[in-house]
Design an enzyme around this catalytic site. Structure first.
Site, PDB file in Angstrom:
ATOM      1  CG  ASP A   1     -28.301 -23.702 -19.741  1.00 22.94           C
ATOM      2  OD1 ASP A   1     -27.125 -23.723 -19.358  1.00 22.94           O
ATOM      3  OD2 ASP A   1     -28.943 -24.728 -20.009  1.00 22.94           O
ATOM      4  CG  HIS A   2     -23.066 -21.235 -17.472  1.00 24.27           C
ATOM      5  ND1 HIS A   2     -23.686 -21.873 -16.430  1.00 24.27           N
ATOM      6  CD2 HIS A   2     -21.949 -21.951 -17.733  1.00 24.27           C
ATOM      7  CE1 HIS A   2     -22.964 -22.915 -16.080  1.00 24.27           C
ATOM      8  NE2 HIS A   2     -21.907 -22.996 -16.843  1.00 24.27           N
TER       9      HIS A   2
ATOM     10  CG  HIS B   1     -25.881 -27.067 -17.996  1.00 22.98           C
ATOM     11  ND1 HIS B   1     -26.354 -25.796 -18.109  1.00 22.98           N
ATOM     12  CD2 HIS B   1     -25.269 -27.134 -16.796  1.00 22.98           C
ATOM     13  CE1 HIS B   1     -26.024 -25.118 -17.024  1.00 22.98           C
ATOM     14  NE2 HIS B   1     -25.375 -25.909 -16.209  1.00 22.98           N
TER      15      HIS B   1
END
Ligand SMILES: NC(=O)c1ccc[n+]([C@@H]2O[C@H](COP(=O)([O-])OP(=O)(O)OC[C@H]3O[C@@H](n4cnc5c(N)ncnc54)[C@H](OP(=O)(O)O)[C@@H]3O)[C@@H](O)[C@H]2O)c1
Length: 510
Positions: A186-187, A249
């Site tokens: 999950d960047h 996010h």
């Protein structure tokens, strides 16, 4: 999390879907920056794997164009690129072709034979989700998943599209790889400011004593984008804001804000504490979804003086699409620390600005001793974590206005990364790729974490899918979402807090 004790172990990273957007725009620019900053081991190889028929030369040229366009540094120079380029190789084959995996396995064995130590093998899946199963199965059959210490697999989002598909995907992965070998990206978790939430909370004695229901009134998490779906209409139609942003996010940010202090920075310790938060989130019964969740879809409008078209007019989008481009939620974390403190989450496309921030709104002082004339502008304390585009932290306090009368006014203490450290933060992918290389899974999602996050949104998804939205599009491009989102928070006698950076600009205009 970047560790200074990086062992420069030889590493081979194989990118499946190497001809795609993610590889060109994010993964390779990040690897190139790691190379320039001397974080890559001397024995490093990148093998691109895709069906497109590149030669090694044309593949390298394609990647260089990506670096020139998307790297946080300016364009490549010949000397640096020529030092990096020989590390890059390319294989063209179908993802289901067993022979390709035999060739891959032979190449890896050959590379291992050339050095004193075996290399770490990182299989990075930058393909559409439909390819994951076949790639994982083939890697397993070619014995490329056996070495628990050195063979690692990286999976990009979306990680499933609901709880049951996420479980199936986890089952596929864990039937071939051990959980310790799997890195689900999950960047957002690689962003400097998101990681800084941990430092802020647990490296300062100041906040922890007041980080609870006794002092905090509520928390708001906003991730706003000013762009629409652009060229990703086809993908977005099957996703929507809840799946694309909230399940991953925003939920991860909520975990960092709400988690208990970890005993250590061990990957599983941090992830255990985050899973505890997800498990404590109060389920929203399907029949009460409308009281806790709002969906929206953008119509046409104006953004920064430019005409913007409606979502339903975007390419790849159905003219009667029910996909939400905006979602707002009210959640509660049922535990001793957070009981009855609402967490308001909102995200959307085509909102007035690109801004991500967390606002922790403190309670009013228990007794107001100043005269009424002094407190006309009084506001409760607020701590804001700016995630993007500004990166930093702001603490709103009250101060006496200069002058001969007592008059209070809110003022902001502001820390920005840029001013404090005078450096550009590394891209999230740089941090995450380095972590995969050194085997630190702290910033990656474990199977149970992903499933717990899906559990939180499942009832909302089901509730929304059961009833077609009657009023889409229900907000104009360039506004802060549908009126129902204002009502969601207004019912609690609160309001969405204007981004502090936008407040500042507004102040400058007036
Ligand atoms: N782009 C981003 O910023 C971003 C951000 C977060 C997550 N992701 C995720 O990362 C993955 C890759 O995204 P991407 O944006 O790089 O996608 P993309 O540009 O469409 O590239 C996907 C690559 O996968 C290969 N591929 C294999 N089977 C395919 C198929 N049936 N249809 C299309 N391509 C196929 C293609 O290579 P060949 O045709 O040469 O085989 C292509 O190069 C997706 O899961 C996406 O959700 C992307």
């Amino acid at each position: 999390m970047i560790s200074l004790s990086l062992q420069h172990e030889p590493t081979v990273i194989m990118i499946f879907g190497a001809s795609g957007d993610l590889t060109q725009r994010k993964v390779v620019p990040a690897l190139y920056n790691l190379f320039l900053d001397h974080w890559l081991p001397e024995r490093f190889a990148l093998i691109g794997f895709a069906r497109t028929s590149f030669t090694e030369t044309s593949f390298r040229k394609h990647l260089r164009e990506g670096v020139d366009q998307f790297s946080r540094r300016s364009k490549t120079n010949d000397e640096d690129w020529q030092a990096f380029a020989p590390h890059i190789h390319y294989m063209s084959a179908d993802y289901s072709d067993p022979a390709a995996y035999t060739t891959l396995s032979d190449s890896l064995s050959k590379m291992d034979g050339e050095g004193h130590t075996k290399a770490n093998h990182i299989f990075y899946l930058a393909t559409p989700p439909g390819n994951v199963e076949v790639i994982v199965q083939r890697l397993g059959r070619a014995n490329l998943s056996r070495d628990r210490k050195r063979d690692r697999i990286v999976i990009e989002k979306p990680f499933g599209r609901d709880l049951s598909s996420a479980r199936t995907l986890n089952h596929t992965l864990t039937s071939i790889f051990d959980e310790s070998q799997i890195y689900r990206i999950d960047h957002y978790l690689g962003k400097e400011t998101v990681q800084n939430i941990l430092s802020l909370r647990f490296a300062n004695a100041l906040f922890e004593p007041i980080w609870n229901r006794h002092y905090i009134d509520h928390v708001q998490i906003t991730v706003a984008e000013d762009v629409g779906v652009e060229h990703r209409g086809g993908y977005y139609e099957r996703a929507g804001a809840l799946r694309d942003m909230i399940q991953n996010h925003l939920m991860q940010i909520l975990c960092l804000i709400a988690m208990e202090p970890p005993v250590s920075f061990n990957a599983d310790e941090i992830r255990n504490k985050k899973v505890d938060v997800l498990h404590a989130i109060r389920p929203i019964p399907q029949e009460q979804v409308n009281g806790f969740a709002v969906r929206g879809q953008y119509g046409d409008g104006w953004i920064q003086g430019q005409r913007a078209s409606a979502y339903r007019e975007e390419s790849g989008v159905a003219p009667d699409s029910s996909t939400e481009t905006f979602a707002a939620l009210k959640l509660f974390v049922d535990n001793w620390r957070w009981q009855d403190v609402p967490f308001y989450l909102r995200t959307g496309k085509r909102l007035p600005a690109k801004v991500s921030e967390v606002s922790v709104q403190f309670r009013p002082v228990p007794h107001q001793s100043f005269p009424l004339s002094a407190v006309r502008d009084w506001q409760p304390n607020r701590l804001v974590v700016h995630i993007q585009p500004e990166e930093g932290v702001l603490l709103r306090i009250q101060a006496k206005q200069p002058g001969l009368t007592m008059r209070l006014s809110p003022v902001d203490m502001h820390f920005t990364y840029q001013e404090a450290f005078q450096v550009t933060s590394p891209d999230a992918y740089e941090a995450l790729l380095l972590d995969v290389m050194i085997g630190d899974a702290t910033l990656f999602m474990r199977a149970d974490q992903v499933e717990a996050a899906w559990s939180v949104v499942t009832f909302i998804l089901e509730g929304w899918e059961a009833v077609k939205p009657p009023d889409f599009p229900n907000y104009s491009s360039g506004t802060w979402g549908p009126e129902a989102a204002e009502a969601l928070i207004a019912r609690d006698e609160r309001k969405w807090l204007l981004s502090t950076s936008l407040e500042k600009h507004k102040g400058e205009e007036t």
